[in-house]
Enzyme design. Structure first.
Site, PDB file in Angstrom:
ATOM      1  N   ASP A 478       0.729  -1.527   0.213  1.00 11.93           N
ATOM      2  CA  ASP A 478       0.159  -0.306   0.156  1.00 11.93           C
ATOM      3  C   ASP A 478       0.557   1.762  -0.226  1.00 11.93           C
ATOM      4  OD1 ASP A 478      -2.018   1.386   0.441  1.00 11.93           O
ATOM      5  OD2 ASP A 478      -2.980   0.458   2.101  1.00 11.93           O
ATOM      6  N   ASP A 546     -10.643   2.424  -3.072  1.00 15.68           N
ATOM      7  CA  ASP A 546     -11.686   2.305  -1.368  1.00 15.68           C
ATOM      8  C   ASP A 546     -12.759   2.452  -1.943  1.00 15.68           C
ATOM      9  OD1 ASP A 546      -8.830   1.501  -0.878  1.00 15.68           O
ATOM     10  OD2 ASP A 546      -8.689   3.501   0.176  1.00 15.68           O
TER      11      ASP A 546
HETATM   12  C1  DGJ Z   1      -5.946   1.816   2.111  1.00 14.66           C
HETATM   13  C2  DGJ Z   1      -6.337   0.585   1.221  1.00 14.66           C
HETATM   14  O1  DGJ Z   1      -6.618   0.629  -0.069  1.00 14.66           O
HETATM   15  C3  DGJ Z   1      -7.442   0.206   2.015  1.00 14.66           C
HETATM   16  O2  DGJ Z   1      -8.182  -1.191   1.328  1.00 14.66           O
HETATM   17  C4  DGJ Z   1      -6.564  -0.625   2.668  1.00 14.66           C
HETATM   18  O3  DGJ Z   1      -5.403  -1.759   3.119  1.00 14.66           O
HETATM   19  C5  DGJ Z   1      -6.027   0.768   4.210  1.00 14.66           C
HETATM   20  N1  DGJ Z   1      -5.517   1.316   2.778  1.00 14.66           N
HETATM   21  C6  DGJ Z   1      -5.330   0.308   5.605  1.00 14.66           C
HETATM   22  O4  DGJ Z   1      -4.988   1.708   5.927  1.00 14.66           O
END
Ligand code: DGJ
Length: 780
Positions: A478, A546
């Site tokens: 991430d 997200d």
């Molecule tokens: C952002 C990501 O897009 C989510 O899927 C998740 O992993 C969060 N970060 C976790 O902090």
């Protein structure tokens, strides 16, 4: 010209042919031609449908006389009226140019002329970026340019994949003098098109609203799409498409940092497209004998307009860029939306037990497993285990989940550091930005300075340790904030920050993952903030957004799929009430949308009812049976005459899948046909709807219209009943020829309040159905 004799040699090859100062690329369906003119400028002659080489004389530039205020290199010959492959400043080409150099006294005029053209013995891609997998059936043409003003040797590389109709371009500069040369701008590709009757398609958006399709006309001036946030960004994806009804040109950049795309309309109605590193906040000091390479830019042409460009890119990226997955694309379970930071060993094992039982294949432990990470204020940088959540260590949890028959993955965000972390306390100098000035945070975190080799080494060591010690099969990598305070202790010249950061990142990712091909890698950047070819050169898929709301995802996934293959587009079925939109999409639609890509679930399995779990079990069986079709199939968006529809099709070998989605429902809808394209018109096909459950509690007091149940529609009995029993929705079966299916076959009606039938499409708002189409032996 030094090696011009080379160019007079007729080379007997089919893909790239160099003769009589002309360079011909012949693809499966496209031709790309250039010529070195008498002034040794490199002209663009033709890019379009494949044509025979004899046509070449017809294509010569027709400018014969000078006019108006134009400046001329020779009588009637002005750079401003040429279609050029790579332009420089100050010699009469008044469009934006591909290269801007600067010397000690700030002079910038340059005059590039071709000095050599040849086919490289060995395909050569710069090692500081990711590159495609080398293919034996590829050829690379190099065109060398020299300059009367700057002591540089410029090489334009064209690597041609004729089978895919894809050309990859990049530019290289070598400083041949003792003095440094400053590069203010250098593009990876430039394409001048004779006519301007094209619309420009790009993807724009933001967090939770990625890849929104924007279509612009360029009738004057320059249209720019760019990123300055330190990643390719959800604001402006690097993918670019020019199209009209007959044809389309696609472009993309294999770079994850700040990119720049421009389309300029010229006074003579021609267009100039450029793509490369963003020249803003960029200045590179090229030292004696130093080489600078641009990232790679992809171009493709199709005479099937947008659909053709999409399919060319999908095939190429799938076959030549994305690394071979170490195992079949897994059905993923991720607990993030089900728990956020609030979880522990017990909860994860309870989810994993259900996930395994339902048929899921890989379990991802998301953010929150390390340090004191119970919120997003701390611990990034310290990958030691959170003892409160995992008193027996995380290896114990991983082994337990593996024991259930699942593969296991783990989340990391290695490019970042929290202020409250041991890493920051030990190495404050590893943070991006000047230490003597306040640095701003994003999601409460700072960025580690990947321009520093020590930082790169630290990340390589940390992530390698996580992978090797815990025995994981998958990594979710991430990156949750945009860049700011760009300053590195390792750099003398701070405008090199973005490119050096990206090169550092490439080194880190290569070192970790090229030596561990058994790891399935998913990239993520607050969703799709770094959805690009740079990332896909190392990762099998990217978390698309997200925002998991199925209706929003229709737009996000459709946009993303214009440039990237479905196999790269990671989607999850999330909970009943969507986290981002509080919308209630039917479980069927959540599945029907998510299945068009890398597929998984992200919801609290412990609060799902029996009917939901039964439905998920069936969905997973379907997902497994459709996996090959989705990963390798040819995808296209179909038109519908209804404005509240989205229709997607994937076709592979003798089968196809069509997803028909409704946004807002209207009473009494028109008749509707199911259309399936690109089937064999002579063959017959069985069309079957994929079974989907209709949950009774959807109806409330309308229950009397659809069942004989005489119970209080909102009472306890009904509540219990609805947890255990569901109804069929929109069952459909037909046999039809490819010819008729292309024209369309009539579908069942939509529910309109007058009764239930298992074949009615009981869609309501946000309803949908998947139709599976398979060729059969059939005597009509
Ligand atoms: C952002 C990501 O897009 C989510 O899927 C998740 O992993 C969060 N970060 C976790 O902090």
């Amino acid at each position: 010209m030094q090696h011009m004799s080379n160019m007079l040699l007729i080379r007997v090859i089919t893909m790239i042919d160099i003769r009589d100062h002309k360079i011909y690329f012949t693809g499966k369906e496209s031709s790309y031609w250039m010529q070195v003119n008498v002034h040794r400028h490199l002209e663009q002659l033709y890019y379009g449908p494949r044509i025979p080489l004899q046509e070449v004389d017809v294509l010569e530039n027709k400018n014969r006389v000078q006019f108006g205020s134009q400046v001329n290199i020779h009588e009637g010959y002005s750079l401003n009226t040429q279609l050029l492959e790579f332009s420089s400043a100050g010699k009469g080409d008044f469009r934006p140019v591909s290269i801007e150099l600067e010397s000690d006294d700030d002079s910038f005029v340059s005059d590039l002329r071709v000095s050599d053209v040849y086919i490289n013995e060995k395909i050569d891609f710069p090692s500081e970026y990711f590159s495609p997998r080398i293919n034996e059936n590829t050829q690379q043409c190099v065109i060398e340019l020299t300059d009367d003003y700057f002591p540089v040797l410029i090489k334009l590389f064209y690597t041609f994949y004729s089978e895919y109709d894809v050309i990859i371009r990049h530019t290289q500069l070598l400083n041949k003098s003792e003095n440094e040369v400053i590069i203010n701008k250098v593009m990876s590709t430039q394409l001048d098109l004779l006519e301007s009757d094209y619309k420009v398609l790009s993807l724009n958006g933001s967090w939770g609203k990625e890849a929104q399709i924007t279509i612009d006309d360029v009738n004057s001036g320059t249209l720019v799409h760019e990123s300055l946030v330190g990643s390719s960004s959800a604001l402006n994806n690097p993918g670019l498409l020019l199209f009209n009804d007959e044809s389309a040109y696609g472009f993309n950049l294999m770079y994850s940092g700040n990119h720049y795309n421009s389309v300029t309309h010229h006074i003579d109605d021609s267009l100039r497209v450029m793509m490369g590193i963003n020249p803003h906040q960029f200045k590179y000091h090229l030292q004696m004998d130093e080489v600078f390479n641009t990232p790679l830019a992809l171009m493709t042409y199709s005479n099937q307009s947008r659909k053709g460009v999409t399919q060319n890119f999908h095939r190429f990226i799938r076959d030549m860029i994305i690394p071979e997955p170490p195992f079949e694309k897994p059905i993923v379970y991720n607990h993030w939306e089900g728990t956020f930071f609030d979880y522990d060993h017990k909860k994860l094992v309870s989810f994993a037990t259900k996930a395994a039982d339902l048929g899921m294949e890989l379990f991802c432990i998301d953010d929150g497993w390390f340090g004191q990470r119970d919120d997003d204020f701390r611990s990034l940088g310290d990958y030691s285990i959170n003892q409160k959540k995992f008193p027996q260590g995380i290896k114990h949890t991983i082994d337990k989940i593996k024991g259930l028959g699942l593969k296991v993955g783990i989340w990391v965000e290695p490019e970042m550091v929290s202020e409250d972390s041991d890493l920051y306390r030990t190495h404050p100098e590893w943070v991006v930005g000047r230490q003597d000035k306040p640095r701003i945070k994003g999601r409460n975190q700072w960025i580690l300075d990947l321009c520093q080799v020590e930082v790169q080494d630290y990340i390589i060591q940390q992530v390698s340790h996580v992978i090797d010690n815990y025995g994981v099969d998958y990594i979710k990598w991430d990156m949750n904030r945009n860049h700011s305070d760009q300053y590195s202790n390792a750099l003398k010249h701070q405008k090199e920050f973005d490119i050096r950061y990206q090169q550092g990142l490439v080194r880190v990712l290569r070192e970790i993952f090229y030596s561990r091909p058994h790891i399935f890698l998913e990239m993520c950047s607050s969703g799709g903030n770094r959805f690009d070819l740079g990332m896909l050169a190392v990762a099998q898929q990217i978390w698309t957004s997200d925002n998991t709301d199925a209706m929003d995802r229709l737009r996000i996934q459709e946009g993303t799929a214009i440039f990237y293959p479905l196999s790269a587009i990671s989607n999850h079925v999330s909970g009943r009430v969507n986290t981002q939109t509080i919308r209630h999409n039917p479980l069927s639609t959540r599945f029907n949308v998510a299945i068009f890509g890398g597929f998984g679930y992200e919801l609290d399995l412990n609060i799902c009812s029996k009917v939901e779990l039964d439905e998920i079990r069936k969905q997973i069986e379907v997902a497994k049976s459709l996996r090959e079709l989705i990963v390798y199939g040819d995808y296209q968006v179909l038109k519908s005459k209804l404005e509240n529809r989205v229709v997607w099709q994937v076709k592979y070998k003798d089968e196809a899948l069509v997803g028909l989605f409704q946004t807002i429902n209207y009473g009494l809808q028109s008749k509707e046909k199911l259309r399936v394209k690109d089937l064999d018109p002579e063959k017959f096909y069985r069309v079957t709807s994929i079974d989907q459950a209709l949950f009774i509690d959807r109806f409330g007091e309308l229950l009397k219209h659809v069942t004989n149940l005489k119970v209080h529609p909102y009472g306890a009995i009904m509540h219990k009943y609805a947890q255990h029993k569901s109804m069929d929705d929109g069952k459909f079966e037909a046999i039809s020829s490819g010819a008729l299916l292309s024209n369309g076959i009539l579908l069942n009606e939509i529910y309109m309040g007058t009764g239930y039938h298992p074949e009615l499409r009981i869609w309501g708002d946000f309803g949908s159905t998947l139709y599976h189409i398979r060729e059969i032996d059939y005597e009509a």
